[in-house]
Write an enzyme that holds these catalytic residues in place. Sequence first.
Site, PDB file in Angstrom:
ATOM      1  N   SER A 129       0.846  -1.190   0.000  1.00 41.71           N
ATOM      2  CA  SER A 129       0.000   0.000   0.000  1.00 41.71           C
ATOM      3  C   SER A 129       0.880   1.237   0.000  1.00 41.71           C
ATOM      4  O   SER A 129       1.993   1.226   0.539  1.00 41.71           O
ATOM      5  CB  SER A 129      -0.908   0.013   1.226  1.00 41.71           C
ATOM      6  OG  SER A 129      -1.583   1.253   1.352  1.00 41.71           O
ATOM      7  N   TYR A 142      -1.975  -0.030  10.325  1.00 49.41           N
ATOM      8  CA  TYR A 142      -2.070  -0.494   8.940  1.00 49.41           C
ATOM      9  C   TYR A 142      -0.810  -0.103   8.171  1.00 49.41           C
ATOM     10  O   TYR A 142      -0.237  -0.919   7.445  1.00 49.41           O
ATOM     11  CB  TYR A 142      -3.305   0.107   8.279  1.00 49.41           C
ATOM     12  CG  TYR A 142      -3.490  -0.309   6.836  1.00 49.41           C
ATOM     13  CD1 TYR A 142      -3.944  -1.578   6.514  1.00 49.41           C
ATOM     14  CD2 TYR A 142      -3.211   0.577   5.792  1.00 49.41           C
ATOM     15  CE1 TYR A 142      -4.115  -1.968   5.183  1.00 49.41           C
ATOM     16  CE2 TYR A 142      -3.378   0.199   4.477  1.00 49.41           C
ATOM     17  CZ  TYR A 142      -3.829  -1.075   4.170  1.00 49.41           C
ATOM     18  OH  TYR A 142      -3.984  -1.462   2.864  1.00 49.41           O
TER      19      TYR A 142
END
Length: 240
Positions: A129, A142
């Site tokens: 990501s 995250y």
Amino acid sequence: MTTAFITGATSGIGRAIAVALSDAGYDVYAVGRSQAALKELQAERPGIVPIAVDVCDREALESVVADLTIDVLINNAGIMPPLGNFADMKIADIDTALEVNVSAAILLTRLVVPQMRERQSGHILFTGSSAGHAAFPNVAVYSATKAAIAGFAAALRADLSQYGIRVTEIVPGRVETQLYKDILDAEARAAMYAGNVAVQPDDVASMVVTLLGLPAWADVTRFDIMPTRPTSPSGSKQGK
């Protein structure tokens, strides 16, 4: 390479990759927890082999992998913990994010790489990501999990390149998937994807098919795929 093993294949990027690789002639093993979603996927693409297993169930995963020859491993399964300031996070949410996003991917890779090393070929991909490479508020854990995947992929490549095994980190920006479905309401998700500016799962899948088609001596070590148009925090277009 003919066989692809894809985790998190019941929706979003994983599902799109499974469909695209099946259409490209790969024998696809699609892994996910939802049997209903896997049945739908198989009905759409009968050649896909559905495997209902939780990637955090180590014994079950080891049993599944032991009987398969895997040419392409795509570690795509992942979760987004509830958004918010790190100081307010529940310990259980932290543990789950680390287990699903990091530990499960590393374990599965460890189960598969020996057979690739023996054959002196293979390709391992990780869905990372942009949050693993840049700082954003409310996603500290995250971001940490995706940064860990980035570091692991780079070091893994250093370990395995001598055996002809390729490693690729996929770095998506804003992709219109179900990642936020459990942590944002419908209105917030609509705002995030307003104006049709988000990358689509099929866009990522197309890139994966392309890079897998490169000759064995060429390795795309990382590819970033971002929306062409930037968005504001509310998801609306900036400018005209």
